[in-house]
Design a protein around this motif. Structure first.
Motif, PDB file in Angstrom:
ATOM      1  N   SER A 163       0.844  -1.194   0.000  1.00 43.46           N
ATOM      2  CA  SER A 163       0.000   0.000   0.000  1.00 43.46           C
ATOM      3  C   SER A 163       0.874   1.236   0.000  1.00 43.46           C
ATOM      4  CB  SER A 163      -0.946   0.030   1.212  1.00 43.46           C
ATOM      5  OG  SER A 163      -0.233   0.250   2.410  1.00 43.46           O
ATOM      6  N   GLU A 165       1.075   5.038   1.692  1.00 45.08           N
ATOM      7  CA  GLU A 165       0.574   5.806   2.835  1.00 45.08           C
ATOM      8  C   GLU A 165       0.793   7.291   2.571  1.00 45.08           C
ATOM      9  OE1 GLU A 165      -0.590   3.699   5.706  1.00 45.08           O
ATOM     10  OE2 GLU A 165      -0.497   2.458   3.887  1.00 45.08           O
ATOM     11  N   ARG A 186      -3.745   4.731   1.164  1.00 43.32           N
ATOM     12  CA  ARG A 186      -4.385   5.084   2.427  1.00 43.32           C
ATOM     13  C   ARG A 186      -3.982   6.499   2.805  1.00 43.32           C
ATOM     14  NH1 ARG A 186      -2.705  -0.657   5.231  1.00 43.32           N
ATOM     15  NH2 ARG A 186      -4.431  -1.893   4.445  1.00 43.32           N
TER      16      ARG A 186
END
Length: 336
Positions: A163, A165, A186
């Motif tokens: 992912s 961030e 995210r």
């Protein structure tokens, strides 16, 4: 004022022209020399680079400008550092020398490999950032993370990115970012980071030439001491990267910075601080992050910041905040 090599703007002029904007006009508005748009080796204020990216993003109505510029950049723009990276034995070695010598290109930036903020097994976070207290420019952050992602792909191919961030929600739709990175994005996170497999650090790089790497490192070592004004940031970055994995001693850090311990002590005194103070500050920030954003057991938190036992962690928390690590985590849980 921290400076950055103008190579960081490689691809800016072409991207802006493609979008119908006026790169020279944006440079003037940002207080940046237009010559910086056409040269890799000028030193320019990093806040001016951040401004020109934001101004150009608004002027061209292009919310993903940073990612578009990153798509035009390549590892070669890092010069001698690119040689040291490409000819490192492993990805971990490449990241280590990048962290150590990134200041040659961007004095205020840091790059550290940290424990996964979510505590996922076999995952680490490659965190990019500015010194504490400085704002994270959105387009500049996008550009840096985009370049970093593409540089890793250049070295090893698809690497299993878990992912991305980001501190703030991007202006562009998240789908644009997820298409660029090929992974979930995210937002609202403490620092910009790429979450990747921990095993990536041990992955060997093919076609390396140890002689070229040694020459590149020797050149970088000659350049780095010229940035004495940033010695505190260099020590902080080194400690952050090695905390819990190497002995937090001035001799160890001095070796990693290619300095004699007495020379490092002298530089720190000139900046009004000492090694133990910098180490304590780095530990405090790391403990705060682990206690407020992860559920890692207390004894492991102690080990991750180089403390001998959980009792030492408790003592430090009392000294820093007047409370226990358990109370800090409990307050975090009750606030959720």
């Amino acid at each position: 004022m921290p400076q950055i090599r103008s190579a960081g703007l490689r691809g800016f002029r072409a991207t802006v022209a493609e979008l119908g904007g006026d790169a020279d006009s944006y440079a003037r508005l940002a207080g940046l020399s237009t010559a910086a748009l056409d040269s890799d080796d000028l030193l320019v204020p990093d806040d001016a680079v951040a401004r020109i990216l934001e101004i150009a993003s608004q002027g061209t109505a292009c919310p993903d400008l940073g990612l578009r510029i990153a798509a035009r950049q390549d590892l070669g723009m890092l010069g001698a550092l690119a040689l040291a990276i490409q000819h490192s034995p492993t990805v971990g070695d490449a990241l280590e020398c990048t962290s150590r010598y990134l200041l040659v290109h961007a004095q205020a930036l840091s790059l550290t490999l940290e424990t996964d903020p979510y505590g996922a097994h076999g995952v680490s976070a490659l965190t990019y950032g500015l010194p504490p207290g400085l704002p994270e420019p959105r387009q500049g952050t996008d550009l840096a993370l985009g370049f970093l992602h593409r540089a890793i792909i250049f070295l090893v191919g698809p690497y299993g990115l878990r992912s991305v961030e980001l501190p703030d929600r991007p202006v562009a739709p998240l789908g644009v970012y997820e298409a660029f990175f090929g992974a979930p994005v995210r937002t609202g996170r403490p620092a910009p980071a790429l979450r990747l497999p921990s095993s990536l650090a041990s992955r060997r790089l093919d076609g390396r030439d140890a002689r070229l790497r040694d020459l590149a490192l020797a050149f970088l070592a000659e350049q780095a001491p010229q940035a004495e004004n940033d010695i505190v940031q260099r020590v902080r970055a080194t400690l952050t990267q090695t905390l819990g994995t190497a002995q937090a001693r001035i001799g160890t850090v001095a070796d990693l910075l290619n300095l004699h311990p007495r020379t490092l002590q002298r530089h720190l005194r000139r900046k009004g601080t000492h090694f133990v103070e910098v180490l304590d500050d780095v530990r405090r920030e790391a403990v705060s992050r682990y206690l407020t954003s992860t559920d890692i057991p207390m004894n492991q938190v102690a080990g991750l910041v180089g403390l001998s036992e959980q009792a030492a962690l408790t003592h430090c928390c009392h000294r820093w905040w007047g409370t226990t690590p358990t109370d800090i985590r409990r307050k975090r849980s009750s606030a959720v």
